[in-house]
Design an enzyme around this catalytic site. Structure first.
Site, PDB file in Angstrom:
ATOM      1  N   ASP A 130      -6.659  -3.355   3.830  1.00  0.00           N
ATOM      2  CA  ASP A 130      -5.589  -3.418   4.838  1.00  0.00           C
ATOM      3  C   ASP A 130      -5.582  -2.195   5.749  1.00  0.00           C
ATOM      4  O   ASP A 130      -4.518  -1.703   6.120  1.00  0.00           O
ATOM      5  CB  ASP A 130      -4.227  -3.590   4.165  1.00  0.00           C
ATOM      6  N   LYS A 132      -5.423  -0.227   8.951  1.00  0.00           N
ATOM      7  CA  LYS A 132      -4.932  -0.349  10.325  1.00  0.00           C
ATOM      8  C   LYS A 132      -4.200   0.949  10.615  1.00  0.00           C
ATOM      9  O   LYS A 132      -3.781   1.663   9.689  1.00  0.00           O
ATOM     10  CB  LYS A 132      -4.020  -1.563  10.481  1.00  0.00           C
ATOM     11  N   ASN A 135      -1.070   2.027   8.699  1.00  0.00           N
ATOM     12  CA  ASN A 135      -1.172   2.398   7.286  1.00  0.00           C
ATOM     13  C   ASN A 135      -1.835   3.752   7.078  1.00  0.00           C
ATOM     14  O   ASN A 135      -2.182   4.104   5.953  1.00  0.00           O
ATOM     15  CB  ASN A 135      -1.930   1.328   6.500  1.00  0.00           C
ATOM     16  N   ASP A 148       0.264   2.485   1.643  1.00  0.00           N
ATOM     17  CA  ASP A 148       0.475   1.040   1.525  1.00  0.00           C
ATOM     18  C   ASP A 148      -0.703   0.360   0.830  1.00  0.00           C
ATOM     19  O   ASP A 148      -1.577  -0.219   1.467  1.00  0.00           O
ATOM     20  CB  ASP A 148       0.745   0.404   2.886  1.00  0.00           C
ATOM     21  N   THR A 165      -4.845  -7.594   7.859  1.00  0.00           N
ATOM     22  CA  THR A 165      -4.370  -7.771   9.228  1.00  0.00           C
ATOM     23  C   THR A 165      -5.505  -8.396  10.041  1.00  0.00           C
ATOM     24  O   THR A 165      -6.607  -7.837  10.063  1.00  0.00           O
ATOM     25  CB  THR A 165      -3.940  -6.411   9.811  1.00  0.00           C
TER      26      THR A 165
END
Length: 197
Positions: A130, A132, A135, A148, A165
């Site tokens: 994840d 991005k 985060n 996260d 995402t």
């Protein structure tokens, strides 16, 4: 846990709220992630609780200067709490939004730091899944703190769960071939492109 005193609101997600707190005795500051049990269990309870367990497992095992540290886990009747390292520099997303295009040395610094964090994670068989800019937190000195870990998972071969995402997801996840740690490198490449262009 009783010695913690709330100081300011930092952010909110789907079923969690994060506030800055400090220990009344030591005056040390932390981030307290409060997860509402009712909201957590209201929809897709099995999936959400599994993600929370994976996040705790990852944070328990990972120990790296560019990964947010877990200092404790608590609960009361209504909430679960993660006591986390505080990163006061905000999200990398805000830096990228403010500067529009990052200078190459700055992008190199962030990508190099995340590379070291992933090297540590992958050495322990975790895949993050994840990445991005939202985060990636920055500490008070501008160093990255990956946070996260709800999609982080121990993977020795491949995992077939559809998550992450969309803009950063590796093609093999989209076509159902499953992913391994290479998915994190794909996402880092996408993020590097966004930083520079």
């Amino acid at each position: 846990f009783a010695r913690l005193e709330q100081s300011s609101f930092l952010g909110q997600g789907g079923f969690a709220k994060v506030t800055a707190v400090h220990d009344k005795g030591s005056r040390r500051a932390y981030a307290l992630k409060a997860i509402n049990k009712a909201r957590l269990l209201a929809k897709n309870a099995a999936v959400r609780t599994e993600a929370l367990q994976r996040e705790k497992q990852a944070l328990d095992e990972l120990d790296h200067p560019f990964i947010v540290a877990l200092h404790g886990v608590y609960q009361d009747e209504k909430r679960l709490y993660f006591l986390l390292e505080l990163a006061l520099g905000g999200e990398l997303f805000r830096v990228m939004e403010h500067l529009d295009r990052l200078p190459e040395p700055m992008a190199r610094f962030y990508v190099g730091s995340l590379t070291l964090a992933f090297q540590h994670m992958h050495g322990l068989d975790f895949v993050y899944r994840d990445l991005k800019p939202e985060n990636v937190l920055l500490d008070s000195q501008g160093y990255v703190k990956l946070c996260d870990f709800g999609f982080a998972k121990k993977v020795e071969d491949r995992t077939y769960t559809q998550c992450g995402t969309p803009d950063y997801v590796a093609p093999e996840m989209l076509i159902g071939q499953g992913v391994n740690q290479a998915a994190d490198w794909w996402a880092l490449g996408v993020m590097l492109y966004e930083m520079l262009s």
